[in-house]
Write a protein that holds these residues in place. Structure first.
Motif, PDB file in Angstrom:
ATOM      1  N   GLU A   1     -14.747  32.911  64.235  1.00 30.20           N
ATOM      2  CA  GLU A   1     -15.077  34.117  63.460  1.00 30.20           C
ATOM      3  C   GLU A   1     -16.512  34.071  62.950  1.00 30.20           C
ATOM      4  O   GLU A   1     -17.179  35.110  62.866  1.00 30.20           O
ATOM      5  CB  GLU A   1     -14.112  34.252  62.278  1.00 30.20           C
ATOM      6  CG  GLU A   1     -12.719  34.715  62.661  1.00 30.20           C
ATOM      7  CD  GLU A   1     -11.768  34.686  61.479  1.00 30.20           C
ATOM      8  OE1 GLU A   1     -12.092  34.013  60.478  1.00 30.20           O
ATOM      9  OE2 GLU A   1     -10.701  35.320  61.564  1.00 30.20           O
TER      10      GLU A   1
ATOM     11  N   ALA B   1      -4.639  32.824  67.716  1.00 34.39           N
ATOM     12  CA  ALA B   1      -5.852  33.579  67.388  1.00 34.39           C
ATOM     13  C   ALA B   1      -6.653  33.768  68.670  1.00 34.39           C
ATOM     14  O   ALA B   1      -6.869  32.810  69.413  1.00 34.39           O
ATOM     15  CB  ALA B   1      -6.684  32.848  66.336  1.00 34.39           C
TER      16      ALA B   1
ATOM     17  N   ASP C   1     -15.618  38.265  68.289  1.00 32.87           N
ATOM     18  CA  ASP C   1     -14.862  39.100  67.359  1.00 32.87           C
ATOM     19  C   ASP C   1     -13.382  38.764  67.491  1.00 32.87           C
ATOM     20  O   ASP C   1     -12.849  38.693  68.621  1.00 32.87           O
ATOM     21  CB  ASP C   1     -15.051  40.590  67.675  1.00 32.87           C
ATOM     22  CG  ASP C   1     -16.410  41.100  67.250  1.00 32.87           C
ATOM     23  OD1 ASP C   1     -16.890  40.685  66.173  1.00 32.87           O
ATOM     24  OD2 ASP C   1     -17.001  41.908  67.991  1.00 32.87           O
ATOM     25  N   ARG C   2     -12.725  38.555  66.354  1.00 31.28           N
ATOM     26  CA  ARG C   2     -11.297  38.268  66.402  1.00 31.28           C
ATOM     27  C   ARG C   2     -10.525  39.527  66.780  1.00 31.28           C
ATOM     28  O   ARG C   2     -10.785  40.615  66.263  1.00 31.28           O
ATOM     29  CB  ARG C   2     -10.814  37.732  65.056  1.00 31.28           C
ATOM     30  CG  ARG C   2      -9.359  37.261  65.087  1.00 31.28           C
ATOM     31  CD  ARG C   2      -9.010  36.430  63.878  1.00 31.28           C
ATOM     32  NE  ARG C   2      -7.642  35.941  63.945  1.00 31.28           N
ATOM     33  CZ  ARG C   2      -7.126  35.063  63.088  1.00 31.28           C
ATOM     34  NH1 ARG C   2      -7.877  34.588  62.095  1.00 31.28           N
ATOM     35  NH2 ARG C   2      -5.877  34.658  63.219  1.00 31.28           N
ATOM     36  N   MET C   3      -9.564  39.368  67.672  1.00 31.42           N
ATOM     37  CA  MET C   3      -8.772  40.499  68.125  1.00 31.42           C
ATOM     38  C   MET C   3      -7.577  40.713  67.209  1.00 31.42           C
ATOM     39  O   MET C   3      -7.026  39.759  66.639  1.00 31.42           O
ATOM     40  CB  MET C   3      -8.302  40.255  69.567  1.00 31.42           C
ATOM     41  CG  MET C   3      -9.460  40.074  70.549  1.00 31.42           C
ATOM     42  SD  MET C   3      -8.923  39.700  72.236  1.00 31.42           S
ATOM     43  CE  MET C   3      -8.148  41.249  72.689  1.00 31.42           C
ATOM     44  N   THR C   4      -7.176  41.940  67.069  1.00 30.25           N
ATOM     45  CA  THR C   4      -6.054  42.288  66.203  1.00 30.25           C
ATOM     46  C   THR C   4      -4.743  42.109  66.968  1.00 30.25           C
ATOM     47  O   THR C   4      -4.721  42.105  68.213  1.00 30.25           O
ATOM     48  CB  THR C   4      -6.164  43.740  65.735  1.00 30.25           C
ATOM     49  OG1 THR C   4      -6.037  44.609  66.884  1.00 30.25           O
ATOM     50  CG2 THR C   4      -7.499  43.989  65.052  1.00 30.25           C
ATOM     51  N   PRO C   5      -3.623  41.969  66.247  1.00 29.60           N
ATOM     52  CA  PRO C   5      -2.317  41.885  66.917  1.00 29.60           C
ATOM     53  C   PRO C   5      -2.044  43.090  67.812  1.00 29.60           C
ATOM     54  O   PRO C   5      -1.407  42.962  68.863  1.00 29.60           O
ATOM     55  CB  PRO C   5      -1.330  41.810  65.745  1.00 29.60           C
ATOM     56  CG  PRO C   5      -2.116  41.203  64.628  1.00 29.60           C
ATOM     57  CD  PRO C   5      -3.511  41.750  64.789  1.00 29.60           C
ATOM     58  N   GLU C   6      -2.533  44.258  67.408  1.00 25.17           N
ATOM     59  CA  GLU C   6      -2.339  45.460  68.221  1.00 25.17           C
ATOM     60  C   GLU C   6      -3.070  45.339  69.555  1.00 25.17           C
ATOM     61  O   GLU C   6      -2.561  45.775  70.597  1.00 25.17           O
ATOM     62  CB  GLU C   6      -2.833  46.698  67.463  1.00 25.17           C
ATOM     63  CG  GLU C   6      -1.986  47.085  66.254  1.00 25.17           C
ATOM     64  CD  GLU C   6      -2.182  46.146  65.063  1.00 25.17           C
ATOM     65  OE1 GLU C   6      -1.278  46.082  64.207  1.00 25.17           O
ATOM     66  OE2 GLU C   6      -3.240  45.464  65.006  1.00 25.17           O
ATOM     67  N   GLU C   7      -4.251  44.741  69.541  1.00 27.31           N
ATOM     68  CA  GLU C   7      -5.014  44.565  70.782  1.00 27.31           C
ATOM     69  C   GLU C   7      -4.342  43.569  71.721  1.00 27.31           C
ATOM     70  O   GLU C   7      -4.493  43.656  72.943  1.00 27.31           O
ATOM     71  CB  GLU C   7      -6.426  44.083  70.459  1.00 27.31           C
ATOM     72  CG  GLU C   7      -7.308  45.112  69.780  1.00 27.31           C
ATOM     73  CD  GLU C   7      -8.670  44.552  69.430  1.00 27.31           C
ATOM     74  OE1 GLU C   7      -9.676  45.077  69.968  1.00 27.31           O
ATOM     75  OE2 GLU C   7      -8.742  43.596  68.621  1.00 27.31           O
TER      76      GLU C   7
ATOM     77  N   GLU D   1      -1.045  43.059  71.898  1.00 25.59           N
ATOM     78  CA  GLU D   1       0.321  43.456  72.242  1.00 25.59           C
ATOM     79  C   GLU D   1       0.437  43.733  73.737  1.00 25.59           C
ATOM     80  O   GLU D   1      -0.346  44.484  74.318  1.00 25.59           O
ATOM     81  CB  GLU D   1       0.716  44.702  71.441  1.00 25.59           C
ATOM     82  CG  GLU D   1       2.178  45.075  71.581  1.00 25.59           C
ATOM     83  CD  GLU D   1       2.570  46.230  70.674  1.00 25.59           C
ATOM     84  OE1 GLU D   1       3.689  46.739  70.824  1.00 25.59           O
ATOM     85  OE2 GLU D   1       1.726  46.621  69.822  1.00 25.59           O
TER      86      GLU D   1
END
Length: 292
Positions: free
Chosen positions: A238, A280, A244-250, A252
């Motif tokens: 980070e 992560a 860039d850290r990816m979100t859980p939505e990305e 899925e």
């Protein structure tokens, strides 16, 4: 090249196969209708290796000197004796390794991911000699099972291979800038003691090397069952300006995350023990524009 041979030819470095048990050579014998997979009990080794030791490994001076035809013979023509390094390198640029599993262990990730991404070349990297030999023999057997019509999923496993190497030292010697599309760090050694943290596979300096070989838009995947290590890896990636850290939505529906969670040997072990898995993932940013 490294001192350990690539698939499909097993390593001949050090003691001969089966030298300690007298059994390993059984898994090189191929009979029609009876292609055996290797057994881990014949490839025992310590769980971890010191990444700062020499390990008697050799590396190419540059990625152009990597002979991928020994790893992926179905995709690369063998090098002719009269062919120069530059000429052979130009033929190999038509197809490149795009996925690297760093510290691949017994190869569960690449073996499972290979059929899911059949057109993508992926390489497992492992520093331990006996474990590397196991993965080599495993891939050989899987390829021969396909040839004998015994493959469970009809995949030929020509798109996966393994190499013995130290990822903390010479990755830029093996991969071109921006070559990789995905890198995996699955259940790496946590090195719990503070004086051992310098040996962790994610650090500010190493993150810059990973940013060099991962193309913009590429992804670094990390998973561990140790929360402290998870926080360490996430913090250093980070803090790096190119990730860039990816979100859980990305994430899925990402087949790579699903495979990393459920199909690696360590992942299965954690599941059996009802442990936690911390994930992560980080996307490589575009290179910044330089002002005059």
């Amino acid at each position: 090249m490294t001192s350990t041979s690539a698939c499909p030819a097993p390593s001949t470095a050090g003691a001969p196969a089966g030298g300690r048990t007298g059994k390993r050579k059984e898994y090189r014998i191929v009979r029609k209708g009876d292609v055996k997979l290797p057994k881990k009990k014949f490839y025992r080794q310590r769980a971890h290796a010191n990444p700062f030791s020499d390990h008697n490994l050799e590396y190419p001076h540059s990625p152009d000197q990597m002979d991928w035809s020994t790893h992926f013979p179905a995709f690369f023509p063998p090098r002719n004796e009269s062919e120069t390094t530059a000429e052979h390198s130009s033929t190999q640029l038509q197809k490149q390794v795009e996925i690297a599993d760093i510290g691949c262990g017994f190869g569960g990730l690449i073996v499972s991911l290979g059929p899911k991404l059949p057109d993508t070349l992926m390489l497992g990297m492992e520093i331990r000699q006996q474990v590397t030999e196991y993965v080599e023999e495993r891939i050989i057997a899987l390829r021969r099972q396909y040839e004998e019509g015994e493959s469970e999923n009809g995949h030929n496993y020509q798109n996966i291979s393994v190499i013995r190497g130290n990822a903390m030292k010479f990755l830029p010697n093996m991969f071109h800038k921006g070559q990789l599309r995905k890198m995996f760090f699955c259940f790496p050694d946590p090195h719990f003691k503070a004086r051992k943290h310098k040996a962790r596979i994610i650090s500010p300096g190493l993150a810059s090397e990973y940013a060099y070989i991962v193309k913009p838009g590429g992804i670094i995947y990390t998973i561990t069952d140790v929360e402290d290590l998870h926080n360490w890896m996430a913090r250093h990636l980070e803090d790096h300006p190119l990730f860039d850290r990816m979100t859980p939505e990305e994430l899925e529906g990402d087949v790579c995350v699903e495979t990393m969670m459920g199909d690696t040997e360590e992942g299965k072990k954690v599941t059996r023990n009802n442990g936690n898995k911390f994930v992560a993932c980080f996307r490589r940013r575009e290179d910044p524009e330089w002002s005059d």
